[in-house]
Design an enzyme around this catalytic site. Structure first.
Site, PDB file in Angstrom:
ATOM      1  CG  HIS A  31      25.386  47.832  31.534  1.00  0.00           C
ATOM      2  ND1 HIS A  31      24.918  48.700  32.269  1.00  0.00           N
ATOM      3  CD2 HIS A  31      26.767  47.679  31.917  1.00  0.00           C
ATOM      4  CE1 HIS A  31      25.856  48.862  33.280  1.00  0.00           C
ATOM      5  NE2 HIS A  31      26.778  48.464  33.189  1.00  0.00           N
ATOM      6  CB  CYS A  32      29.311  50.828  27.894  1.00  0.00           C
ATOM      7  SG  CYS A  32      31.064  50.942  27.640  1.00  0.00           S
ATOM      8  CB  ILE A  33      31.947  46.550  31.546  1.00  0.00           C
ATOM      9  CG1 ILE A  33      32.690  46.268  30.144  1.00  0.00           C
ATOM     10  CG2 ILE A  33      30.934  45.545  31.853  1.00  0.00           C
ATOM     11  CD1 ILE A  33      33.410  44.904  30.405  1.00  0.00           C
TER      12      ILE A  33
END
Ligand SMILES: [Zn+2]
Ligand SMILES: [Zn+2]
Length: 226
Positions: free
Chosen positions: A76-78
């Site tokens: 999950h890429c912030i």
């Protein structure tokens, strides 16, 4: 989930942010269940997600932020505020490439500007006097100090952009390596693979096929046609 055909036809630079990474729901889980075999180590046959209650296909993982199980989950890429998975990893890779290229371009342009200033002012032919009154020809350390004092913001920005370029290029190379060896970040960092010395990546099918798989993600449907 965004239809597969729509994903393949889009070309916006914001694609990694807004496109579905490959969310698995009860209505579409059959599309992913047989895309990959279970390796029996990181991915167990018959596993079910305790949160969304879907049967977990091999290489999927539940994302606590998006609250979905994601097909071929990477992370999950912030940064893009979205999961990176089967359907948007190619856009994430393109995004990283453009960012890295932009950082290198800015660093190159800034360095070219400073070099031009040095050449036009004939600084390298000059001399300076130190605190003891001795005269020395201009050297690299004097030049850097002089440029930093004359153009502090530009020199600071150059240092920052060079550092950023190195970090971005390293990360891009790492993701590219994972793509070429058919691994996801989630699988690369999973500790269970390191406990088994006999671990073998069963998903790699050669560099070219692995890269094609990024452009054309596997689903149960596509796999059956092969
Ligand atoms: Zn789940
Ligand atoms: Zn997510």
């Amino acid at each position: 989930m965004v239809p597969y055909r729509t994903l393949m036809g889009s070309s916006d630079s914001t694609l990694p942010c807004f496109l579905s990474s490959g969310a698995i729901t009860k209505s579409n889980q059959a599309l992913f269940l047989h895309a990959y075999p279970y390796d029996g180590l990181m991915f167990e046959t018959g596993a079910e997600c305790v949160t969304c209650k879907v049967k977990k296909p091999a290489r999927s993982k539940h994302c606590g932020v998006c609250n979905d199980c994601v097909h071929r989950f990477d992370h999950h890429c912030i940064w893009v505020n979205n999961c990176v998975g089967a359907f948007n990893i190619k856009y994430f890779l393109a995004y990283l490439f453009t960012l890295t290229s932009m950082a290198f371009s800015i660093a190159g342009l800034t360095a070219a500007f400073l070099i031009q200033v040095v050449l036009l002012s004939n600084l390298m032919q000059g001399h300076y006097t130190d605190v003891h009154g001795e005269e020395h020809p201009v050297d690299a350390s004097f030049l850097i100090q002089h440029l930093f004092l004359t153009f502090p913001r530009i020199v600071f920005m150059l240092g920052f952009v060079v550092l950023l370029s190195i970090i971005l290029a390293s990360y891009f190379c790492f993701i590219l390596y994972l793509v070429m060896t058919n691994q996801m970040s989630n699988e690369w960092f999973k500790p269970s693979r390191f406990k088994h010395r006999s671990y073998r990546n069963i998903y790699s099918r050669g560099v070219w096929s692995n890269m094609v798989e990024i452009a054309r993600p596997l689903t149960s449907h596509i796999k059956k046609r092969r």
